[in-house]
Design a protein around this motif. Structure first.
Motif, short mmCIF file in Angstrom:
data_model
loop_
_atom_site.label_atom_id
_atom_site.label_comp_id
_atom_site.label_asym_id
_atom_site.label_seq_id
_atom_site.Cartn_x
_atom_site.Cartn_y
_atom_site.Cartn_z
N MET A 94 -14.76 14.98 19.24
CA MET A 94 -15.32 15.45 17.96
C MET A 94 -14.28 16.21 17.15
O MET A 94 -13.40 16.86 17.71
N SER A 95 -14.45 16.14 15.83
CA SER A 95 -13.62 16.99 14.97
C SER A 95 -14.16 18.41 15.02
O SER A 95 -15.25 18.66 15.54
N VAL A 96 -13.41 19.34 14.47
CA VAL A 96 -13.82 20.75 14.49
C VAL A 96 -15.15 20.92 13.76
O VAL A 96 -16.04 21.64 14.23
N TRP A 97 -15.31 20.27 12.62
CA TRP A 97 -16.54 20.43 11.83
C TRP A 97 -17.74 19.82 12.53
O TRP A 97 -18.83 20.38 12.50
N GLU A 98 -17.53 18.67 13.16
CA GLU A 98 -18.63 18.08 13.95
C GLU A 98 -19.01 18.99 15.10
O GLU A 98 -20.19 19.19 15.38
N ALA A 99 -18.01 19.55 15.76
CA ALA A 99 -18.28 20.44 16.90
C ALA A 99 -19.06 21.67 16.45
O ALA A 99 -20.00 22.10 17.13
N MET A 100 -18.71 22.24 15.30
CA MET A 100 -19.44 23.41 14.80
C MET A 100 -20.88 23.05 14.45
O MET A 100 -21.80 23.81 14.73
N TRP A 101 -21.06 21.89 13.85
CA TRP A 101 -22.40 21.46 13.46
C TRP A 101 -23.26 21.18 14.70
O TRP A 101 -24.40 21.63 14.77
#
Length: 130
Positions: A102-109
């Motif tokens: 996952m990208s950082v933004w996907e991981a945060m979401w």
């Protein structure tokens, strides 16, 4: 003590599903109720049927729609990652692989969805222990 409307509706839906699934196995004509038919049908439920049943149970316990959506989202993403968008059989290895890529933004979401969904499950467990 009064019985709540969600509890009555959930009981009615479960009673209908038990009758429907317990008296008919696959394409065969309807027969007598058998618990084995019901257990076979439950073991062959689609993901969406399981989510619907879980939502009814949460609604019966009078949890808010927000809680139901949070838990549903949690189940949805675990299923989506575990089956590679429905293309393969479910595997926890697929979930781990997808989470690692996952990208950082996907991981945060996804972390936010997990936090809300697991928070609701934790709240339910605490409520039931009292």
């Amino acid at each position: 003590q009064e019985v709540s409307v969600p509890a009555i509706i959930t009981f009615a839906v479960f009673a209908y599903l038990a009758w429907e699934w317990g008296t008919k196995l696959g394409c065969r004509p309807r027969g007598d109720f058998k618990l084995t038919n019901l257990s076979l049908r439950l073991s062959d439920c689609d993901f969406w049927e399981i989510m619907g049943i879980a939502s009814l149970i949460l609604w019966c316990f009078e949890y808010s729609i927000y809680s139901i959506v949070s838990v549903g989202s949690l189940f949805f993403f675990v299923w989506k990652f575990g089956t590679k968008n429905g293309r393969t059989r479910f595997s926890w290895d697929n979930v781990k692989e997808r989470a690692a890529n996952m990208s950082v933004w996907e991981a945060m979401w996804v972390a936010r969805v997990l936090k809300e969904g697991l928070g609701v499950l934790n709240q339910m467990a605490r409520h039931r222990r009292r």
